[in-house]
Motif scaffolding. Structure first.
Motif, mmCIF file in Angstrom:
data_model
loop_
_atom_site.group_PDB
_atom_site.id
_atom_site.type_symbol
_atom_site.label_atom_id
_atom_site.label_comp_id
_atom_site.label_asym_id
_atom_site.label_seq_id
_atom_site.Cartn_x
_atom_site.Cartn_y
_atom_site.Cartn_z
ATOM 1 N N LEU A 39 0.713 -1.320 0.256
ATOM 2 C CA LEU A 39 -0.090 -0.059 -0.079
ATOM 3 C C LEU A 39 0.844 1.341 0.029
ATOM 4 C CD1 LEU A 39 -2.666 -1.204 2.657
ATOM 5 C CD2 LEU A 39 -2.924 -1.044 0.074
ATOM 6 N N LEU A 40 2.222 1.113 0.649
ATOM 7 C CA LEU A 40 3.012 2.544 0.692
ATOM 8 C C LEU A 40 3.671 2.692 -0.883
ATOM 9 C CD1 LEU A 40 4.747 1.647 3.943
ATOM 10 C CD2 LEU A 40 2.941 3.201 3.593
ATOM 11 N N TRP A 41 3.269 1.644 -1.627
ATOM 12 C CA TRP A 41 3.801 1.863 -2.926
ATOM 13 C C TRP A 41 3.119 2.581 -3.822
ATOM 14 C CZ3 TRP A 41 6.083 -3.106 -6.136
ATOM 15 C CH2 TRP A 41 6.776 -3.543 -5.289
ATOM 16 N N ILE A 42 1.917 3.026 -3.522
ATOM 17 C CA ILE A 42 0.835 3.659 -4.228
ATOM 18 C C ILE A 42 1.339 5.026 -4.455
ATOM 19 C CG2 ILE A 42 -1.626 4.459 -4.342
ATOM 20 C CD1 ILE A 42 -2.277 1.936 -2.881
ATOM 21 N N LYS A 45 4.153 5.363 -6.952
ATOM 22 C CA LYS A 45 3.930 4.856 -8.319
ATOM 23 C C LYS A 45 4.814 3.599 -8.717
ATOM 24 C CE LYS A 45 2.603 9.287 -9.725
ATOM 25 N NZ LYS A 45 2.960 10.679 -10.184
ATOM 26 N N GLN A 46 4.780 2.551 -7.553
ATOM 27 C CA GLN A 46 5.409 1.406 -7.977
ATOM 28 C C GLN A 46 4.066 0.493 -8.196
ATOM 29 O OE1 GLN A 46 8.776 1.671 -8.139
ATOM 30 N NE2 GLN A 46 9.290 0.458 -6.500
ATOM 31 N N ALA A 47 4.368 -0.562 -9.028
ATOM 32 C CA ALA A 47 3.242 -1.491 -9.713
ATOM 33 C C ALA A 47 4.248 -2.771 -9.023
ATOM 34 C CB ALA A 47 2.980 -1.329 -11.063
ATOM 35 N N PRO A 48 3.230 -3.647 -8.490
ATOM 36 C CA PRO A 48 3.869 -4.936 -8.167
ATOM 37 C C PRO A 48 4.071 -5.842 -9.390
ATOM 38 C CG PRO A 48 1.895 -4.873 -7.249
ATOM 39 C CD PRO A 48 2.056 -3.517 -7.825
ATOM 40 N N LYS A 49 5.025 -6.763 -9.489
ATOM 41 C CA LYS A 49 5.133 -7.832 -10.479
ATOM 42 C C LYS A 49 5.244 -9.267 -9.971
ATOM 43 C CE LYS A 49 7.807 -4.618 -13.614
ATOM 44 N NZ LYS A 49 9.029 -4.406 -14.566
ATOM 45 N N LEU A 50 5.424 -10.114 -10.929
ATOM 46 C CA LEU A 50 5.318 -11.569 -10.280
ATOM 47 C C LEU A 50 6.404 -11.571 -9.233
ATOM 48 C CD1 LEU A 50 4.749 -14.554 -10.796
ATOM 49 C CD2 LEU A 50 6.640 -14.696 -12.418
ATOM 50 N N GLY A 51 7.598 -11.055 -9.366
ATOM 51 C CA GLY A 51 8.750 -11.091 -8.254
ATOM 52 C C GLY A 51 8.099 -10.775 -7.060
ATOM 53 N N ARG A 107 9.259 -4.684 0.516
ATOM 54 C CA ARG A 107 10.177 -3.783 1.237
ATOM 55 C C ARG A 107 11.203 -3.247 0.451
ATOM 56 N NH1 ARG A 107 8.531 -8.288 2.523
ATOM 57 N NH2 ARG A 107 7.473 -9.009 4.374
ATOM 58 N N ASP A 108 11.557 -4.319 -0.608
ATOM 59 C CA ASP A 108 12.699 -3.717 -1.229
ATOM 60 C C ASP A 108 12.355 -2.644 -2.355
ATOM 61 O OD1 ASP A 108 14.675 -5.063 -0.231
ATOM 62 O OD2 ASP A 108 13.671 -6.766 -1.262
ATOM 63 N N GLY A 109 10.874 -2.832 -2.701
ATOM 64 C CA GLY A 109 10.270 -1.755 -3.825
ATOM 65 C C GLY A 109 9.990 -0.443 -2.952
ATOM 66 N N LEU A 110 9.981 -0.634 -1.822
ATOM 67 C CA LEU A 110 9.750 0.742 -0.888
ATOM 68 C C LEU A 110 10.858 1.506 -1.045
ATOM 69 C CD1 LEU A 110 7.762 2.250 1.009
ATOM 70 C CD2 LEU A 110 8.876 0.843 3.066
ATOM 71 N N MET A 111 11.922 0.629 -0.903
ATOM 72 C CA MET A 111 13.520 1.228 -1.174
ATOM 73 C C MET A 111 13.568 1.980 -2.526
ATOM 74 S SD MET A 111 17.303 -0.746 -0.893
ATOM 75 C CE MET A 111 16.738 -1.739 -2.539
ATOM 76 N N THR A 112 13.480 1.100 -3.404
ATOM 77 C CA THR A 112 13.669 1.568 -5.032
ATOM 78 C C THR A 112 12.620 2.672 -5.452
ATOM 79 O OG1 THR A 112 12.460 -0.097 -5.916
ATOM 80 C CG2 THR A 112 14.594 -0.429 -5.695
ATOM 81 N N VAL A 117 11.916 8.413 -6.176
ATOM 82 C CA VAL A 117 11.052 9.631 -5.982
ATOM 83 C C VAL A 117 11.795 10.805 -5.620
ATOM 84 C CG1 VAL A 117 9.082 10.602 -4.669
ATOM 85 C CG2 VAL A 117 8.891 8.358 -6.012
ATOM 86 N N THR A 118 12.934 10.594 -4.242
ATOM 87 C CA THR A 118 13.595 11.506 -3.755
ATOM 88 C C THR A 118 14.796 11.759 -4.489
ATOM 89 O OG1 THR A 118 14.736 9.911 -2.322
ATOM 90 C CG2 THR A 118 12.770 10.730 -1.676
ATOM 91 N N GLY A 119 15.425 10.957 -5.195
ATOM 92 C CA GLY A 119 16.718 11.254 -5.838
ATOM 93 C C GLY A 119 17.778 10.941 -4.822
ATOM 94 N N ARG A 120 17.514 10.430 -3.616
ATOM 95 C CA ARG A 120 18.576 9.846 -2.787
ATOM 96 C C ARG A 120 19.124 8.380 -2.935
ATOM 97 N NH1 ARG A 120 20.028 14.614 0.098
ATOM 98 N NH2 ARG A 120 18.061 15.697 0.518
ATOM 99 N N SER A 121 20.253 8.246 -2.499
ATOM 100 C CA SER A 121 20.897 6.639 -2.780
ATOM 101 C C SER A 121 20.105 5.642 -2.284
ATOM 102 C CB SER A 121 22.115 6.745 -2.217
ATOM 103 O OG SER A 121 22.197 6.761 -0.791
ATOM 104 N N MET A 122 19.872 4.447 -2.631
ATOM 105 C CA MET A 122 19.369 3.508 -2.110
ATOM 106 C C MET A 122 19.976 2.929 -0.639
ATOM 107 S SD MET A 122 18.512 0.362 -5.094
ATOM 108 C CE MET A 122 19.972 0.619 -6.060
#
Length: 194
Positions: A39-42, A45-51, A107-112, A117-122
């Motif tokens: 839900l935090l991906w919304i 603008k992240q979209a879940p995939k098979l992985g 969790r990793d999609g939240l990071m990426t 979005v912020t332009g900050r490093s992973m």
């Protein structure tokens, strides 16, 4: 890391804290939190995939299996090896499966996503996420130790270090080479939902 008993990763601290307040298993809580993190991906603008969904299922099942198979009473050298190996393998595995572009875990999609979005490093984004999750888990009664702090401070840099080695590039992006910069991966993540 759980069996090392030197401190689990921050997400596991959260799961332990929630385990004290629910009747769910460690793996089941992992799956529920994974879905909630989506839900935090919304706003990112992240979209879940098979992985993404594979990560939820595999992590939940193998967390419980690993706890069943690895004995709880190990000596300090074995526990230290499990701790260091767990941290290094986790950072490496995140780079491998995120770099494959089949969709990061929640969790990793939240990071990426936050990095894009912020332009900050992973490494910075991941460290901030880990510290935040650790604080909530600890307040809920999860246990933390030196391994928890070590994980929170190093998994982001380890992941960022390995990412260029394993990030997939299509033929259009650079001749099909296996390596790419973090910026290319982050840009792809923000534009295509990785």
């Amino acid at each position: 890391m759980v069996r090392a008993t030197l401190g689990v990763n921050p997400w596991s601290v959260l799961y332990e804290g929630l385990e004290r307040h629910t009747s769910l298993s460690f793996g089941a809580i992992s799956a529920v939190i994974g879905v909630l993190v989506l839900l935090l991906w919304i706003p990112l603008k992240q979209a879940p995939k098979l992985g993404t969904f594979a990560n939820i299922v595999v992590l939940a099942c193998f967390s419980d299996l690993g706890l069943f198979l690895i004995p709880p009473d190990l000596g300090l050298p074995a526990r230290a090896g499990l701790l260091v190996g767990g941290i290094l393998l986790n950072g490496l595995s995140v780079a491998v499966y995120v770099g494959a572009r089949f969709g990061p875990g929640p969790r990793d999609g939240l990071m990426t996503g936050a990095s894009a979005v912020t332009g900050r490093s992973m490494r910075l984004i991941r460290t901030l996420i880990e510290i935040s999750v650790l604080a909530v888990g600890w307040l809920l009664g999860g246990t933390a130790g030196i391994g928890t702090v070590l994980y929170a401070l190093t998994v982001g840099p380890i992941t960022q270090f390995f990412m260029p080695w394993f990030a997939y590039r299509s033929m259009a992006e650079g001749g099909g080479e296996a390596a790419c910069s973090e910026a290319a991966l982050s840009n792809e993540g923000s534009s295509q939902g990785v």
